[in-house]
Motif scaffolding. Structure first.
Motif, PDB file in Angstrom:
ATOM      1  N   UNK A 153      -5.751   4.735   1.514  1.00 46.37           N
ATOM      2  CA  UNK A 153      -4.348   5.121   1.642  1.00 46.37           C
ATOM      3  C   UNK A 153      -3.840   4.447   2.908  1.00 46.37           C
ATOM      4  N   UNK A 154      -2.764   3.713   2.757  1.00 46.24           N
ATOM      5  CA  UNK A 154      -2.199   2.939   3.857  1.00 46.24           C
ATOM      6  C   UNK A 154      -0.828   3.511   4.189  1.00 46.24           C
ATOM      7  N   UNK A 155      -0.552   3.684   5.475  1.00 45.68           N
ATOM      8  CA  UNK A 155       0.789   4.127   5.875  1.00 45.68           C
ATOM      9  C   UNK A 155       1.212   3.361   7.125  1.00 45.68           C
ATOM     10  N   UNK A 156       2.491   3.027   7.165  1.00 45.90           N
ATOM     11  CA  UNK A 156       3.037   2.253   8.276  1.00 45.90           C
ATOM     12  C   UNK A 156       4.449   2.741   8.585  1.00 45.90           C
ATOM     13  N   UNK A 157       4.736   2.929   9.864  1.00 44.90           N
ATOM     14  CA  UNK A 157       6.074   3.298  10.328  1.00 44.90           C
ATOM     15  C   UNK A 157       6.795   2.021  10.750  1.00 44.90           C
ATOM     16  N   UNK A 158       8.058   1.903  10.356  1.00 41.91           N
ATOM     17  CA  UNK A 158       8.807   0.693  10.677  1.00 41.91           C
ATOM     18  C   UNK A 158      10.209   1.049  11.156  1.00 41.91           C
ATOM     19  N   UNK A 159      10.830   0.102  11.847  1.00 41.12           N
ATOM     20  CA  UNK A 159      12.209   0.242  12.328  1.00 41.12           C
ATOM     21  C   UNK A 159      13.009  -0.946  11.828  1.00 41.12           C
ATOM     22  N   UNK A 160      14.256  -0.676  11.463  1.00 41.88           N
ATOM     23  CA  UNK A 160      15.143  -1.725  10.980  1.00 41.88           C
ATOM     24  C   UNK A 160      16.581  -1.254  11.203  1.00 41.88           C
ATOM     25  N   UNK A 161      17.536  -1.898  10.561  1.00 40.64           N
ATOM     26  CA  UNK A 161      18.937  -1.484  10.648  1.00 40.64           C
ATOM     27  C   UNK A 161      19.479  -1.279   9.236  1.00 40.64           C
ATOM     28  N   UNK A 162      20.483  -0.440   9.126  1.00 41.54           N
ATOM     29  CA  UNK A 162      21.144  -0.198   7.841  1.00 41.54           C
ATOM     30  C   UNK A 162      21.828  -1.494   7.395  1.00 41.54           C
ATOM     31  N   UNK A 163      21.666  -1.825   6.141  1.00 44.06           N
ATOM     32  CA  UNK A 163      22.249  -3.068   5.629  1.00 44.06           C
ATOM     33  C   UNK A 163      23.758  -2.999   5.471  1.00 44.06           C
ATOM     34  N   UNK A 164      24.341  -1.807   5.504  1.00 42.14           N
ATOM     35  CA  UNK A 164      25.803  -1.683   5.370  1.00 42.14           C
ATOM     36  C   UNK A 164      26.503  -1.501   6.699  1.00 42.14           C
ATOM     37  N   UNK A 165      25.969  -0.625   7.580  1.00 39.89           N
ATOM     38  CA  UNK A 165      26.689  -0.302   8.816  1.00 39.89           C
ATOM     39  C   UNK A 165      25.983  -0.778  10.077  1.00 39.89           C
ATOM     40  N   UNK A 166      24.787  -1.322   9.957  1.00 38.14           N
ATOM     41  CA  UNK A 166      24.000  -1.853  11.061  1.00 38.14           C
ATOM     42  C   UNK A 166      23.522  -0.793  12.052  1.00 38.14           C
ATOM     43  N   UNK A 167      23.538   0.496  11.672  1.00 39.30           N
ATOM     44  CA  UNK A 167      22.960   1.544  12.507  1.00 39.30           C
ATOM     45  C   UNK A 167      21.443   1.420  12.460  1.00 39.30           C
ATOM     46  N   UNK A 168      20.767   1.674  13.597  1.00 42.23           N
ATOM     47  CA  UNK A 168      19.305   1.615  13.571  1.00 42.23           C
ATOM     48  C   UNK A 168      18.733   2.751  12.728  1.00 42.23           C
ATOM     49  N   UNK A 169      17.630   2.488  12.055  1.00 38.07           N
ATOM     50  CA  UNK A 169      16.964   3.529  11.281  1.00 38.07           C
ATOM     51  C   UNK A 169      15.471   3.258  11.249  1.00 38.07           C
ATOM     52  N   UNK A 170      14.721   4.325  11.001  1.00 40.92           N
ATOM     53  CA  UNK A 170      13.273   4.232  10.927  1.00 40.92           C
ATOM     54  C   UNK A 170      12.812   4.765   9.588  1.00 40.92           C
ATOM     55  N   UNK A 171      11.679   4.277   9.135  1.00 45.39           N
ATOM     56  CA  UNK A 171      11.134   4.729   7.864  1.00 45.39           C
ATOM     57  C   UNK A 171       9.625   4.620   7.867  1.00 45.39           C
ATOM     58  N   UNK A 172       9.033   5.168   6.833  1.00 45.04           N
ATOM     59  CA  UNK A 172       7.587   5.107   6.656  1.00 45.04           C
ATOM     60  C   UNK A 172       7.300   4.636   5.242  1.00 45.04           C
ATOM     61  N   UNK A 173       6.386   3.724   5.119  1.00 46.30           N
ATOM     62  CA  UNK A 173       5.937   3.286   3.815  1.00 46.30           C
ATOM     63  C   UNK A 173       4.479   3.729   3.689  1.00 46.30           C
ATOM     64  N   UNK A 174       4.169   4.368   2.562  1.00 46.35           N
ATOM     65  CA  UNK A 174       2.830   4.878   2.325  1.00 46.35           C
ATOM     66  C   UNK A 174       2.453   4.577   0.876  1.00 46.35           C
ATOM     67  N   UNK A 175       1.251   4.064   0.667  1.00 47.33           N
ATOM     68  CA  UNK A 175       0.855   3.656  -0.681  1.00 47.33           C
ATOM     69  C   UNK A 175      -0.663   3.595  -0.782  1.00 47.33           C
ATOM     70  N   UNK A 176      -1.186   3.674  -2.010  1.00 51.65           N
ATOM     71  CA  UNK A 176      -2.635   3.520  -2.200  1.00 51.65           C
ATOM     72  C   UNK A 176      -2.998   2.035  -2.290  1.00 51.65           C
ATOM     73  N   UNK A 177      -4.184   1.721  -1.847  1.00 47.36           N
ATOM     74  CA  UNK A 177      -4.703   0.367  -1.943  1.00 47.36           C
ATOM     75  C   UNK A 177      -6.063   0.463  -2.625  1.00 47.36           C
ATOM     76  N   UNK A 178      -6.156  -0.028  -3.855  1.00 47.79           N
ATOM     77  CA  UNK A 178      -7.395   0.019  -4.634  1.00 47.79           C
ATOM     78  C   UNK A 178      -7.867  -1.396  -4.906  1.00 47.79           C
ATOM     79  N   UNK A 179      -9.119  -1.650  -4.579  1.00 45.70           N
ATOM     80  CA  UNK A 179      -9.721  -2.962  -4.815  1.00 45.70           C
ATOM     81  C   UNK A 179     -11.146  -2.781  -5.317  1.00 45.70           C
ATOM     82  N   UNK A 180     -11.652  -3.798  -5.987  1.00 44.91           N
ATOM     83  CA  UNK A 180     -13.043  -3.873  -6.410  1.00 44.91           C
ATOM     84  C   UNK A 180     -13.770  -4.746  -5.388  1.00 44.91           C
ATOM     85  N   UNK A 181     -14.874  -4.228  -4.875  1.00 45.96           N
ATOM     86  CA  UNK A 181     -15.683  -4.966  -3.910  1.00 45.96           C
ATOM     87  C   UNK A 181     -16.937  -5.417  -4.633  1.00 45.96           C
TER      88      UNK A 181
END
Length: 175
Positions: free
Chosen positions: A61-89
Motif C-alpha cells: 500500500x503506497x501513500x503520498x502527500x502532495x501540494x499543488x494549486x487549484x486549476x481554476x482559482x490558483x489557491x494552494x491545496x494539499x492532497x493525498x494519493x493512496x493506492x495498492x501496488x501488486x507485483x509478481x516477483x
C-alpha cells in the motif's frame, strides 16, 4: 530500498513484511512529477512479499502527500494519493503467463529494488485536474480576482459592442 529475499527463496520464512519511506531524491533517474506538484513528505510504502512456490507476490500500500494549486482559482491545496501496488516477483525460472512485463519484478542478486516502480506508480496515480472545491468559480476574466471574493465585475453588465444596437432597441421597447 533493497529487500533481501534470500530467506524467502530458501523457504526459511513464508513471507517478508516491509515498511519504509521513500524520497524522490533517493532514486537516480526518478520519474519526474508534473511541474505544479510537489511532494510534502516522503512516500510511505508498507506491504508483504509472500512465497507462492515458484514465484512471489508483492502486495503493498503506497501513500503520498502532495501540494499543488487549484486549476481554476490558483489557491494552494494539499492532497493525498493512496493506492495498492501488486507485483509478481520472480527469479525468471517460473512460468508466468498472461502477465504484462510491468507487473513483474525480477530478483537480482537475492533481492529486489522497486523504488523506481513506486515512484512511477505515484506519478501515474496523481490526479490530472485539481480543484479546491467542486464548485470553485475560478478567476474573473476582467479583473483577475477570485469570483465571489473581491470581484465586482459580475455586478455591472457589460455588453458586447456589436450588440449595443439590440440593447437600445430593448430599452426603447421597455419604455
Amino acid at each position: 530500498m533493497r529487500l533481501d529475499l534470500t530467506q524467502l527463496m530458501n523457504k526459511r520464512i513464508p513471507s517478508l513484511h516491509f515498511d519504509f519511506f521513500l524520497s524522490m531524491d533517493d532514486v537516480e533517474d526518478a520519474p519526474q512529477l508534473p511541474d505544479d506538484i510537489a511532494l510534502c513528505a516522503p512516500i510511505h510504502v508498507v506491504g508483504d512479499v509472500i512465497d507462492n512456490d515458484g514465484y512471489m507476490a508483492l502486495r503493498a500500500k503506497v501513500s503520498a502527500d502532495y501540494a499543488t494549486v487549484c486549476d481554476r482559482c490558483l489557491d494552494p491545496l494539499e492532497g493525498t494519493v493512496s493506492f495498492p501496488l501488486d507485483r509478481i516477483v520472480t527469479t525468471g525460472f517460473a512460468a508466468i503467463e498472461n502477465l504484462d512485463e510491468d507487473d513483474i519484478i525480477w530478483v537480482k542478486e537475492g533481492g529486489i529494488d522497486f523504488d523506481r516502480e513506486v515512484l512511477e506508480a505515484v506519478t501515474l496515480e496523481l490526479p490530472v485536474y485539481h480543484l479546491c472545491c467542486d464548485d470553485c468559480p475560478g478567476l474573473c476574466d476582467t479583473c483577475g480576482k477570485k469570483i465571489g471574493s473581491g470581484c465586482t465585475c459580475g455586478e455591472k453588465k457589460e455588453i458586447d459592442p456589436r450588440m449595443e444596437i439590440f440593447q437600445k432597441l430593448l430599452d426603447k421597447m421597455n419604455k
